[in-house]
Write a protein that holds these residues in place. Structure first.
Motif, PDB file in Angstrom:
ATOM      1  N   SER A 143      -1.853 -16.079   0.113  1.00  0.00           N
ATOM      2  CA  SER A 143      -2.281 -14.838   0.900  1.00  0.00           C
ATOM      3  C   SER A 143      -3.363 -15.080   2.096  1.00  0.00           C
ATOM      4  O   SER A 143      -4.169 -16.053   1.850  1.00  0.00           O
ATOM      5  N   VAL A 184      -6.531  -5.276  -2.987  1.00  0.00           N
ATOM      6  CA  VAL A 184      -6.262  -5.102  -1.438  1.00  0.00           C
ATOM      7  C   VAL A 184      -4.672  -4.987  -1.311  1.00  0.00           C
ATOM      8  O   VAL A 184      -4.116  -5.840  -1.254  1.00  0.00           O
ATOM      9  N   PRO A 203       0.199  -2.893  -8.628  1.00  0.00           N
ATOM     10  CA  PRO A 203      -0.432  -4.235  -8.122  1.00  0.00           C
ATOM     11  C   PRO A 203       0.161  -5.426  -8.853  1.00  0.00           C
ATOM     12  O   PRO A 203      -0.192  -6.631  -8.139  1.00  0.00           O
ATOM     13  N   GLN A 224       4.513 -13.145  -7.606  1.00  0.00           N
ATOM     14  CA  GLN A 224       3.541 -12.496  -7.021  1.00  0.00           C
ATOM     15  C   GLN A 224       2.181 -12.993  -7.186  1.00  0.00           C
ATOM     16  O   GLN A 224       1.517 -13.169  -6.298  1.00  0.00           O
ATOM     17  N   LEU A 238      -0.729  -4.177   0.085  1.00  0.00           N
ATOM     18  CA  LEU A 238       0.009  -4.723   1.239  1.00  0.00           C
ATOM     19  C   LEU A 238       0.324  -3.332   2.076  1.00  0.00           C
ATOM     20  O   LEU A 238       0.602  -3.231   3.095  1.00  0.00           O
ATOM     21  N   THR A 239       0.368  -2.041   1.164  1.00  0.00           N
ATOM     22  CA  THR A 239       1.029  -0.929   1.665  1.00  0.00           C
ATOM     23  C   THR A 239       0.046   0.319   1.186  1.00  0.00           C
ATOM     24  O   THR A 239      -0.414   0.213   0.029  1.00  0.00           O
ATOM     25  N   GLN A 292       4.648  -5.767  -7.257  1.00  0.00           N
ATOM     26  CA  GLN A 292       4.682  -5.479  -5.943  1.00  0.00           C
ATOM     27  C   GLN A 292       3.533  -6.575  -5.170  1.00  0.00           C
ATOM     28  O   GLN A 292       2.480  -6.661  -5.983  1.00  0.00           O
ATOM     29  N   GLN A 293       3.648  -7.206  -4.166  1.00  0.00           N
ATOM     30  CA  GLN A 293       2.837  -8.005  -3.535  1.00  0.00           C
ATOM     31  C   GLN A 293       1.396  -7.057  -3.032  1.00  0.00           C
ATOM     32  O   GLN A 293       1.634  -6.201  -2.548  1.00  0.00           O
ATOM     33  N   SER A 294       0.408  -8.036  -2.980  1.00  0.00           N
ATOM     34  CA  SER A 294      -1.008  -7.383  -2.365  1.00  0.00           C
ATOM     35  C   SER A 294      -1.755  -8.405  -1.937  1.00  0.00           C
ATOM     36  O   SER A 294      -1.373  -9.765  -2.004  1.00  0.00           O
ATOM     37  N   LEU A 295      -2.498  -8.227  -0.817  1.00  0.00           N
ATOM     38  CA  LEU A 295      -3.363  -9.349  -0.148  1.00  0.00           C
ATOM     39  C   LEU A 295      -4.243  -9.933  -1.362  1.00  0.00           C
ATOM     40  O   LEU A 295      -4.596 -11.066  -1.309  1.00  0.00           O
ATOM     41  N   ALA A 296      -4.903  -8.978  -2.271  1.00  0.00           N
ATOM     42  CA  ALA A 296      -5.668  -9.550  -3.113  1.00  0.00           C
ATOM     43  C   ALA A 296      -5.525  -8.587  -4.436  1.00  0.00           C
ATOM     44  O   ALA A 296      -5.501  -7.348  -4.021  1.00  0.00           O
ATOM     45  N   TYR A 297      -5.462  -9.057  -5.485  1.00  0.00           N
ATOM     46  CA  TYR A 297      -5.731  -8.296  -6.891  1.00  0.00           C
ATOM     47  C   TYR A 297      -6.284  -9.000  -7.893  1.00  0.00           C
ATOM     48  O   TYR A 297      -5.893 -10.049  -8.384  1.00  0.00           O
TER      49      TYR A 297
END
Ligand code: FES
Ligand SMILES: [Fe+2]
Lengths: 505, 168
Positions: A372, B48, B57, A364, B50-51, B60-65
């Motif tokens: 991303s 940021v 965080p 991830q 994803l859901t 699970q995937q995020s647009l940004a962390y």
């Protein structure tokens, strides 16, 4: 005006073995032909069994302009069918995923279908007396497409006459899927949450070429790699004691690797456009080991196979034309062309069941900082891809140069030696891209409706992995121990996996 | 008397928390990256998801962390001469709805402000529009105020997105 549809020769003129004409990236006619003759005839990635664990679970997807439903069947299998009502074409479901009990009913006039897509009931049936409904296409229910499952990865082919998955995809590439699945001591993967999705204003082939482009890394990504290095050095010098390298730093620093390292990565290409980049090493090779994991893997697979899996971390394995994946991290990218200058990239992450969480955290983290829409690494790729799309449209030079690495692939008589079914190349060799165009040309110049069949893969088990024969993990479980990458990977042209082929259930 | 002091103190905390949120947006829009970075606490996270209902965080995937290390790399690169996607330089503006002050969260000791926003980013001829809700979790020290969490939930976080070149 149809220039290319009517003329195989015009298409052939777009690629001369070293150069690609810009029309390949710019022509809407070529794009339409690509959808018809390439994407509609190839096995493409649909999803993963873990997305539809129970009978009646479904996901929706769109491939080459066709909206699809992937539904888990009562018998545990999976079937992909058109998400288009047999009555008047309404989409049966529009949400990304969901569940139906036993039957799926259309939201327009309530025609209903069994999980396998066959027509279950039509309301007000008496009104059809005297009509030809029963012998029409509508009576056939939802159009069902060829569906294949390999290690829980689900593939679809829109062409009913296409040869099976194992006939199109070389065993070595399927072996790379094994290598990812076998990172789990249980031999099973699970999709980890929703995927990242990035829309890029470029032709899909620009993205695909870059999957095999190592030369750009320390040029395009210099700012990311050097900024990471600078910040990390400052952090270290400010710290009283030695710090453990954070995961993100471990993943960002290799982007500044020089061309010498990239060349030695090595690659291998197969007829049909498939390739593996990074057969000796990759930017992922030096990630730190995970305590306890190796022992768990040895316990599960035995020492030789466990060591083999753990040592194997290609930069990118590519199942042409649209699946690019790694092994560690457990990342799979799907390239979905949306238009001649618009491409969607899906970035999926997989959890290796029974493995420590840190493997998934790594996956991830990598996907987020490298792929991303907010990634500073992806930013520099995307802006180059989008600028290529603009640059090619301009006046002047009409060609893309893929000349690099030609010397080693010419036969003694001077003719091109790119007709063999498999070859090993250096990691900076543009044959990794030329190989894609060979397959591209073969697919596009086929004017009849015969199925695409790659010459190389035909030597593997040519058995069709159709919906009926592919029964998920069990189909591949049996072959897992005999497949995969031999430890001796540096031995010239030795195949990556035994050529025993894929065991059928 | 003491009641008045407490009320005044509460009002002061509210003002400081709201001011931080507004200052942060202004620094971003002014491209004052170092000053922006300095608003974040050493244990801060910029997130940021994803859901919208996402709680994890990491797995699970995020647009940004991003932690301060990753944010520092982002800011460091802003001045790199070969950060190709920054030429032409992207520019952005945040339009904030009146921030909603949610007071002190006793469990974490952090002050909470939620703000709906619109975001426009341009780079050359390209323009993108995004909107959503940002949540700030703020640590108020005797003098300084720091962001401990900035979570941005885009209303279309689950859509296929183009590049977002600047921090939201
Ligand atoms: S369109 Fe589906 S029932 Fe009429
Ligand atoms: Fe790149």
């Amino acid at each position: 005006m149809a220039i290319y549809r009517e003329s195989s020769e015009a298409i052939r003129n777009l690629y001369d073995g070293e150069r690609v004409h810009r029309d390949a990236y710019l022509s809407t006619e070529i794009f339409a032909l690509e959808m018809e003759r390439l994407f509609a005839r190839r096995w493409l990635y649909a999803g993963h069994m873990s997305q539809v664990p129970q009978a009646g679970d479904f996901i929706t997807l769109e491939i080459a302009g066709t909206t699809l439903l992937m539904i888990r069947q009562a018998d545990g299998g999976v079937q992909i069918m058109a998400n288009r009502c047999a009555h008047k074409g309404a989409m049966l479901r529009c949400q990304a995923s969901g569940h139906v009990d036993r039957a799926i009913q259309c939201p327009y006039h309530a025609w209903s279908y069994r999980l396998d897509g066959s027509l279950l009931a039509v309301p007000l049936r008496e009104g059809y007396q005297g009509s030809h409904l029963a012998t029409s296409e509508a009576a056939g229910g939802l159009t069902r497409f060829q569906t294949a499952v390999y290690r829980d990865f689900v593939f679809v082919c829109l062409d009913p006459n296409a040869a099976g998955l194992t006939a199109q995809v070389p065993a070595e590439l399927l072996g790379c899927l094994d290598a990812m699945a076998d990172r789990s001591p249980l031999g099973r993967l699970e999709v980890a949450g929703p995927c990242l999705r990035n829309v890029i204003e470029c032709n899909w082939k620009i993205y695909l070429e870059n999957i095999n482009d190592t030369v750009h890394a320390n040029v395009t990504h210099e700012s990311s790699a050097l900024s990471a290095e600078a910040v990390w050095q400052r952090t270290q010098s400010a710290a009283p004691s030695a710090l453990k390298k954070p995961m993100a730093i471990e993943q960002l620093l290799p982007f500044s690797s020089g061309s010498d390292f990239m060349e030695k990565m090595g690659g291998r290409v197969w007829a049909g456009g498939h390739s593996i980049l990074g057969i000796h090493a990759s930017l992922h090779s030096d990630y730190s080991s995970v305590p306890g994991y190796e022992q768990a893997m040895i316990a599960a697979w035995g020492e030789p196979r466990a060591k083999q899996i753990l040592a194997w971390s290609p930069q990118n394995a590519l199942i042409y034309p649209s699946i690019a994946f790694k092994s560690a991290p457990q990342t799979l990218r799907v390239i979905r062309p949306l238009g001649v200058s618009r491409t969607l990239v899906e970035i999926w992450a997989f959890r290796a069941l029974g493995a420590p969480d840190i493997l998934l955290e790594r996956t991830q983290t990598y996907n987020r900082i490298v792929f991303s829409p907010m990634s500073i690494v992806a930013h520099d790729d995307v802006q180059v891809f989008e600028s290529i799309q603009r640059g090619l449209a301009g006046a002047g030079n009409e060609w893309v140069s893929l000349h690099r690495g030609q010397a080693g692939t010419r036969a003694a008589d001077g003719s091109r030696a790119e007709s063999e079914s498999m070859a090993t190349v250096g990691g900076t060799d543009e044959r990794l891209m030329r190989n894609q165009y060979r397959a591209w040309l073969e697919a596009l110049v086929m004017s009849d409706t015969a199925s695409v069949e790659s010459a190389s893969a035909a030597s593997a088990s040519a058995a069709s992995a159709s919906a009926a024969s592919a029964s998920g993990a069990s189909a591949s479980g049996a072959s897992a121990s005999t497949k995969g990458i031999p430890a001796k990977r540096d031995s010239g042209d030795a195949p990556l996996v035994s050529s025993a082929g894929v065991t059928k259930s | 008397m003491s009641t008045n002091t407490t009320a005044a103190e509460h009002e002061r905390q509210r003002e400081r928390a709201l001011a931080l949120v507004i200052t942060e947006a202004a620094l971003l829009d002014a491209a004052r990256w170092q000053a922006w970075l300095a608003l974040f606490a050493p244990d801060a996270r910029y997130w940021v998801p994803l859901t919208s209902d996402q709680t994890d965080p990491v797995l699970q995937q995020s647009l940004a962390y991003e932690d301060p290390l990753l944010l520092s790399i982002r800011v460091e690169r802003m001045s790199h001469p070969r950060a190709w996607s920054l030429f032409p330089a992207p520019r952005a503006v945040h339009v904030l709805q009146a921030p909603i002050y949610l007071g002190l969260d006793p469990a974490s000791g952090l002050y909470q402000v939620d703000t709906a926003f619109g975001y426009t980013e341009v780079r050359g001829q390209r323009e993108i529009q995004l909107s959503g809700r940002m949540r700030h979790r703020i640590r108020l020290g005797p003098i300084d105020a720091q962001i401990v969490l900035k979570r941005i939930d885009l209303i279309n976080a689950d859509a296929a997105l183009p590049s977002i070149y600047l921090p939201l």
